[in-house]
Scaffold this motif. Sequence first.
Motif, PDB file in Angstrom:
ATOM      1  N   GLN A   5       0.824  -1.197   0.000  1.00  0.00           N
ATOM      2  CA  GLN A   5       0.000   0.000   0.000  1.00  0.00           C
ATOM      3  C   GLN A   5       0.864   1.255   0.000  1.00  0.00           C
ATOM      4  OE1 GLN A   5      -2.644  -0.403   3.368  1.00  0.00           O
ATOM      5  NE2 GLN A   5      -3.821  -2.038   2.405  1.00  0.00           N
ATOM      6  N   ALA A   6       0.312   2.335  -0.508  1.00  0.00           N
ATOM      7  CA  ALA A   6       1.028   3.611  -0.607  1.00  0.00           C
ATOM      8  C   ALA A   6       0.879   4.375   0.698  1.00  0.00           C
ATOM      9  CB  ALA A   6       0.483   4.424  -1.776  1.00  0.00           C
ATOM     10  N   SER A   7       1.944   4.414   1.491  1.00  0.00           N
ATOM     11  CA  SER A   7       1.904   5.101   2.776  1.00  0.00           C
ATOM     12  C   SER A   7       2.489   6.510   2.660  1.00  0.00           C
ATOM     13  CB  SER A   7       2.699   4.300   3.816  1.00  0.00           C
ATOM     14  OG  SER A   7       4.091   4.483   3.622  1.00  0.00           O
ATOM     15  N   GLU A   8       2.511   7.202   3.780  1.00  0.00           N
ATOM     16  CA  GLU A   8       3.054   8.552   3.807  1.00  0.00           C
ATOM     17  C   GLU A   8       4.542   8.562   4.173  1.00  0.00           C
ATOM     18  OE1 GLU A   8       0.402  10.312   6.576  1.00  0.00           O
ATOM     19  OE2 GLU A   8      -1.246  10.491   5.134  1.00  0.00           O
ATOM     20  N   GLY A   9       5.120   7.387   4.407  1.00  0.00           N
ATOM     21  CA  GLY A   9       6.545   7.298   4.698  1.00  0.00           C
ATOM     22  C   GLY A   9       7.375   7.734   3.501  1.00  0.00           C
ATOM     23  N   ILE A  10       8.489   8.422   3.765  1.00  0.00           N
ATOM     24  CA  ILE A  10       9.317   8.992   2.703  1.00  0.00           C
ATOM     25  C   ILE A  10      10.525   8.085   2.422  1.00  0.00           C
ATOM     26  CG2 ILE A  10      10.734  10.975   2.023  1.00  0.00           C
ATOM     27  CD1 ILE A  10       8.907  12.701   3.761  1.00  0.00           C
ATOM     28  N   THR A  11      10.781   7.849   1.152  1.00  0.00           N
ATOM     29  CA  THR A  11      11.902   7.020   0.707  1.00  0.00           C
ATOM     30  C   THR A  11      12.811   7.829  -0.202  1.00  0.00           C
ATOM     31  OG1 THR A  11      10.572   4.993   0.793  1.00  0.00           O
ATOM     32  CG2 THR A  11      12.550   4.932  -0.584  1.00  0.00           C
ATOM     33  N   SER A  12      14.115   7.615  -0.077  1.00  0.00           N
ATOM     34  CA  SER A  12      15.081   8.150  -1.033  1.00  0.00           C
ATOM     35  C   SER A  12      15.564   6.992  -1.893  1.00  0.00           C
ATOM     36  CB  SER A  12      16.268   8.797  -0.320  1.00  0.00           C
ATOM     37  OG  SER A  12      15.931  10.071   0.174  1.00  0.00           O
ATOM     38  N   PHE A  13      15.468   7.150  -3.203  1.00  0.00           N
ATOM     39  CA  PHE A  13      15.841   6.092  -4.130  1.00  0.00           C
ATOM     40  C   PHE A  13      17.217   6.343  -4.746  1.00  0.00           C
ATOM     41  CE2 PHE A  13      11.236   5.437  -4.031  1.00  0.00           C
ATOM     42  CZ  PHE A  13      11.171   4.050  -4.007  1.00  0.00           C
ATOM     43  N   LEU A  14      17.739   5.292  -5.394  1.00  0.00           N
ATOM     44  CA  LEU A  14      19.013   5.385  -6.101  1.00  0.00           C
ATOM     45  C   LEU A  14      19.059   4.304  -7.167  1.00  0.00           C
ATOM     46  CD1 LEU A  14      21.872   6.780  -6.131  1.00  0.00           C
ATOM     47  CD2 LEU A  14      22.655   4.802  -4.807  1.00  0.00           C
ATOM     48  N   HIS A  15      19.366   4.693  -8.380  1.00  0.00           N
ATOM     49  CA  HIS A  15      19.533   3.704  -9.446  1.00  0.00           C
ATOM     50  C   HIS A  15      20.849   2.962  -9.237  1.00  0.00           C
ATOM     51  CE1 HIS A  15      19.892   1.918 -13.434  1.00  0.00           C
ATOM     52  NE2 HIS A  15      18.633   2.255 -13.660  1.00  0.00           N
ATOM     53  N   ILE A  27      28.604   9.476   3.496  1.00  0.00           N
ATOM     54  CA  ILE A  27      28.014  10.397   2.532  1.00  0.00           C
ATOM     55  C   ILE A  27      26.730   9.782   1.978  1.00  0.00           C
ATOM     56  CG2 ILE A  27      29.452   9.462   0.669  1.00  0.00           C
ATOM     57  CD1 ILE A  27      28.441  13.154   1.013  1.00  0.00           C
ATOM     58  N   ASN A  28      25.659  10.569   1.965  1.00  0.00           N
ATOM     59  CA  ASN A  28      24.388  10.108   1.401  1.00  0.00           C
ATOM     60  C   ASN A  28      24.472  10.084  -0.119  1.00  0.00           C
ATOM     61  OD1 ASN A  28      23.146   9.916   3.917  1.00  0.00           O
ATOM     62  ND2 ASN A  28      22.232  11.956   3.801  1.00  0.00           N
ATOM     63  N   ILE A  29      24.232   8.908  -0.692  1.00  0.00           N
ATOM     64  CA  ILE A  29      24.192   8.775  -2.146  1.00  0.00           C
ATOM     65  C   ILE A  29      22.757   8.379  -2.505  1.00  0.00           C
ATOM     66  CG2 ILE A  29      25.120   7.567  -4.160  1.00  0.00           C
ATOM     67  CD1 ILE A  29      27.085   9.480  -2.823  1.00  0.00           C
ATOM     68  N   VAL A  30      21.962   9.396  -2.761  1.00  0.00           N
ATOM     69  CA  VAL A  30      20.529   9.230  -3.047  1.00  0.00           C
ATOM     70  C   VAL A  30      20.159  10.166  -4.190  1.00  0.00           C
ATOM     71  CG1 VAL A  30      20.006   8.630  -0.644  1.00  0.00           C
ATOM     72  CG2 VAL A  30      19.878  11.019  -1.374  1.00  0.00           C
ATOM     73  N   ASP A  31      19.015   9.925  -4.813  1.00  0.00           N
ATOM     74  CA  ASP A  31      18.622  10.813  -5.902  1.00  0.00           C
ATOM     75  C   ASP A  31      18.099  12.136  -5.365  1.00  0.00           C
ATOM     76  OD1 ASP A  31      15.872  10.593  -5.377  1.00  0.00           O
ATOM     77  OD2 ASP A  31      15.462   9.253  -7.059  1.00  0.00           O
ATOM     78  N   ASP A  32      17.651  12.991  -6.267  1.00  0.00           N
ATOM     79  CA  ASP A  32      17.306  14.371  -5.895  1.00  0.00           C
ATOM     80  C   ASP A  32      15.922  14.541  -5.290  1.00  0.00           C
ATOM     81  OD1 ASP A  32      19.741  15.052  -6.983  1.00  0.00           O
ATOM     82  OD2 ASP A  32      18.915  15.838  -8.861  1.00  0.00           O
ATOM     83  N   GLU A  33      15.125  13.481  -5.275  1.00  0.00           N
ATOM     84  CA  GLU A  33      13.729  13.659  -4.896  1.00  0.00           C
ATOM     85  C   GLU A  33      13.224  12.617  -3.909  1.00  0.00           C
ATOM     86  OE1 GLU A  33       9.405  14.611  -7.022  1.00  0.00           O
ATOM     87  OE2 GLU A  33      11.078  13.883  -8.225  1.00  0.00           O
ATOM     88  N   PRO A  34      13.515  12.789  -2.615  1.00  0.00           N
ATOM     89  CA  PRO A  34      12.871  11.918  -1.616  1.00  0.00           C
ATOM     90  C   PRO A  34      11.358  12.087  -1.740  1.00  0.00           C
ATOM     91  CG  PRO A  34      14.610  13.264  -0.624  1.00  0.00           C
ATOM     92  CD  PRO A  34      14.368  13.815  -2.000  1.00  0.00           C
ATOM     93  N   ALA A  35      10.619  10.995  -1.568  1.00  0.00           N
ATOM     94  CA  ALA A  35       9.172  11.097  -1.802  1.00  0.00           C
ATOM     95  C   ALA A  35       8.394  10.135  -0.938  1.00  0.00           C
ATOM     96  CB  ALA A  35       8.865  10.829  -3.276  1.00  0.00           C
ATOM     97  N   ALA A  36       7.181  10.552  -0.597  1.00  0.00           N
ATOM     98  CA  ALA A  36       6.255   9.691   0.137  1.00  0.00           C
ATOM     99  C   ALA A  36       5.759   8.578  -0.770  1.00  0.00           C
ATOM    100  CB  ALA A  36       5.081  10.512   0.654  1.00  0.00           C
ATOM    101  N   LEU A  88      23.198  10.100 -12.349  1.00  0.00           N
ATOM    102  CA  LEU A  88      22.833   9.898 -13.750  1.00  0.00           C
ATOM    103  C   LEU A  88      21.317   9.817 -13.893  1.00  0.00           C
ATOM    104  CD1 LEU A  88      25.458   7.099 -14.510  1.00  0.00           C
ATOM    105  CD2 LEU A  88      25.628   9.525 -15.139  1.00  0.00           C
ATOM    106  N   HIS A  89      20.672   9.352 -12.822  1.00  0.00           N
ATOM    107  CA  HIS A  89      19.210   9.235 -12.778  1.00  0.00           C
ATOM    108  C   HIS A  89      18.726  10.101 -11.609  1.00  0.00           C
ATOM    109  CE1 HIS A  89      19.374   5.766 -15.557  1.00  0.00           C
ATOM    110  NE2 HIS A  89      20.498   5.510 -14.927  1.00  0.00           N
ATOM    111  N   PRO A  90      18.490  11.384 -11.841  1.00  0.00           N
ATOM    112  CA  PRO A  90      18.213  12.316 -10.743  1.00  0.00           C
ATOM    113  C   PRO A  90      16.894  12.109 -10.016  1.00  0.00           C
ATOM    114  CG  PRO A  90      18.037  13.425 -12.864  1.00  0.00           C
ATOM    115  CD  PRO A  90      18.602  12.080 -13.131  1.00  0.00           C
ATOM    116  N   THR A  91      15.946  11.421 -10.648  1.00  0.00           N
ATOM    117  CA  THR A  91      14.668  11.198  -9.976  1.00  0.00           C
ATOM    118  C   THR A  91      14.042   9.873 -10.405  1.00  0.00           C
ATOM    119  OG1 THR A  91      12.383  11.981  -9.708  1.00  0.00           O
ATOM    120  CG2 THR A  91      13.509  12.618 -11.725  1.00  0.00           C
ATOM    121  N   TRP A  92      13.390   9.239  -9.457  1.00  0.00           N
ATOM    122  CA  TRP A  92      12.641   8.015  -9.711  1.00  0.00           C
ATOM    123  C   TRP A  92      11.490   8.240 -10.688  1.00  0.00           C
ATOM    124  CZ3 TRP A  92       7.753   9.269  -8.308  1.00  0.00           C
ATOM    125  CH2 TRP A  92       7.623  10.313  -7.366  1.00  0.00           C
TER     126      TRP A  92
END
Length: 286
Positions: free
Chosen positions: A189-199, A218-227, A271-275
């Motif tokens: 299910q789609a919750s309100e918890g926030i995830t940072s992705f990375l290709h 060092i945090n290596i995550v994309d530019d858009e953490p999202a719920a 290289l992949h700035p956003t999910w």
Amino acid sequence: MKIFVAGATGVIGRLLLPTLVQAGHEVIGMTHNKDRIDMIQSLGAQAVIADALDRDSIISTVASVQPEVIIHQLTSLNNWNVSDNARIREIGTRNLVDAGKAANVSRFIAQSISWAYEPGEGYASEEIPLDLNAPYPRKTTVDGIISLERAVAEISNHVILRYGMLYGRDTWYDHKGVIAEKVITKQMQASEGITSFLHVEDAANAALLALDWPSGPINIVDDEPAAGTEWLPVYAEALGAPKPIHNEGSNRGERGASNAKARIEYGWKPLHPTWRTGFYQSLSSE
């Protein structure tokens, strides 16, 4: 440089080996499975067999190789067993660090995660403490990360890559991955918890760049953490799965992570700035 990669046949290792070779390094890939020797060699690296949980095996193998750098990409995630993965992070890392010390390696680079920070408001930066008081079952994962990072920090020249949630080929998020299965069968299910992705390509590239980065985490995550309410419907659509059900609330520590330090101080650009586009690109290419 001569670089020893532990976890050479994992989802990151398979991309990292040829990347290091193309950069001109001498690469030795470690596997505990003799059936994967050909894979390592096909990627341009030398192959050695050793079990990360066998202290004597690791120490003798690293001693015989005499690498300048160790890159630790070991995980145990095939069966979604967090206890096995924590064991690799605790015991496997301890063995690798001690082997590195004995062989006088000049640099140690290790895979960590960006969702082990303590709860709080806003995206977590590297200055935020890890979640030392996490309850079970989260505690198993966090304790494994704490053990890993403390051990790695014993090597004076070290980089701890706190990766975002990996997606791309052969990850949980590919067409045949466990997350894909859960989304297709509407178990997630789609919750309100926030995830940072990375290709995974960005994960491998960061390990190469870390050869020249300052010591520390060092945090290596994309530019858009999202719920989950934002990213999961996009992922489901890219996967061709049913629209997920919305579920209010979130789990402890689901706050996302900031890549500001990597971008501003290190000049890192994913290289992949956003999910948002990455999900479609990765799923359409598989």
